[in-house]
Motif scaffolding. Structure first.
Motif, mmCIF file in Angstrom:
data_model
loop_
_atom_site.group_PDB
_atom_site.id
_atom_site.type_symbol
_atom_site.label_atom_id
_atom_site.label_comp_id
_atom_site.label_asym_id
_atom_site.label_seq_id
_atom_site.Cartn_x
_atom_site.Cartn_y
_atom_site.Cartn_z
ATOM 1 N N THR A 68 0.824 -1.204 0.000
ATOM 2 C CA THR A 68 0.000 0.000 0.000
ATOM 3 C C THR A 68 0.864 1.262 0.000
ATOM 4 O O THR A 68 2.040 1.221 0.357
ATOM 5 N N SER A 69 0.226 2.346 -0.382
ATOM 6 C CA SER A 69 0.872 3.658 -0.329
ATOM 7 C C SER A 69 -0.196 4.732 -0.297
ATOM 8 O O SER A 69 -1.228 4.599 -0.954
ATOM 9 N N GLY A 70 0.075 5.787 0.457
ATOM 10 C CA GLY A 70 -0.784 6.961 0.392
ATOM 11 C C GLY A 70 -0.623 7.608 -0.975
ATOM 12 O O GLY A 70 0.472 7.605 -1.543
ATOM 13 N N THR A 133 -8.545 1.885 4.607
ATOM 14 C CA THR A 133 -8.408 2.706 5.803
ATOM 15 C C THR A 133 -8.150 1.751 6.967
ATOM 16 O O THR A 133 -8.412 0.555 6.874
ATOM 17 N N SER A 137 -1.270 2.801 10.668
ATOM 18 C CA SER A 137 -0.409 2.216 9.646
ATOM 19 C C SER A 137 1.012 2.628 9.983
ATOM 20 O O SER A 137 1.261 3.258 11.019
ATOM 21 N N GLY A 142 1.841 8.042 5.475
ATOM 22 C CA GLY A 142 0.977 9.177 5.189
ATOM 23 C C GLY A 142 -0.424 8.886 5.695
ATOM 24 O O GLY A 142 -0.724 7.792 6.169
ATOM 25 N N PRO A 144 -4.552 8.149 5.761
ATOM 26 C CA PRO A 144 -5.443 7.353 4.925
ATOM 27 C C PRO A 144 -6.254 8.278 4.007
ATOM 28 O O PRO A 144 -6.338 9.472 4.275
ATOM 29 N N TRP A 146 -5.252 4.592 1.892
ATOM 30 C CA TRP A 146 -4.049 4.036 1.282
ATOM 31 C C TRP A 146 -4.447 3.218 0.066
ATOM 32 O O TRP A 146 -5.308 2.336 0.146
#
Length: 172
Positions: A68-70, A133, A137, A142, A144, A146
């Motif tokens: 995952t990533s923002g 969400t 994390s 960053g 949510p 994500w």
């Protein structure tokens, strides 16, 4: 989807050990992810050509690695500009470098499946729209929501750090 099998196996070992079977890294990926004790490192290239590396929480499912990533994070911006990337990880008995590409996942069934796998591992991810969400994390993730990414390996290189030793490249 089911696990992919390599189309080519190249023995890189110079000490006489045979090529490693694909089952060794595949099984290590399946049992070693996700785990708070295992960090996968994502390597991307920015639009200016500079390399960038970031730790991600990887999850192996059916031959692909999910993370995952923002949306505002550098890794997400880099992947939007150029989806080719690498993943590096040290697992029980084997070090791996995976080369391939990553794409954002937005289909609900995959989001629900992977969120459930993350919950089983202790991260209480929930699907919200086309992202995740959760109450928490990684501090570097960053805020949510994500986005979920599917990394599909094209080449995997492994060096065994425990017996039986060897070094092998698998091409898909």
């Amino acid at each position: 989807m089911s696990e992919r099998e390599p189309t080519q196996v190249t023995n890189l070992d110079r000490y006489g050990f045979p090529a490693l079977p694909w089952t060794r890294p595949r099984d290590a990926l399946a049992t070693g992810s996700p785990s708070p004790n295992v960090t996968f490192f994502l390597g991307t290239v920015g639009p200016d050509g500079r390399p960038y590396a970031a730790g991600v929480g990887g999850l192996w499912q059916d031959g692909d690695l999910y993370f995952t990533s923002g949306p505002g994070m550098r890794k997400a911006r880099n992947l939007a500009a150029d989806p080719t990337c690498t993943i590096s990880v040290r697992l029980q008995g084997i070090d791996l470098v995976l080369e391939g590409s990553a794409a954002r996942v937005t289909d609900r069934s995959t989001l629900e499946l992977i969120a459930g796998k993350y919950r089983e591992a202790g991260w209480p991810a929930e699907v919200a729209g086309d992202a995740f969400t959760a109450p928490f994390s990684a501090p570097s993730a960053g805020p949510p929501p994500w986005s979920l990414y599917r990394f599909s390996p094209r080449v995997v290189t492994g060096v065994a750090t425990a017996e039986p030793y060897g070094a092998t490249r698998w091409t898909f």
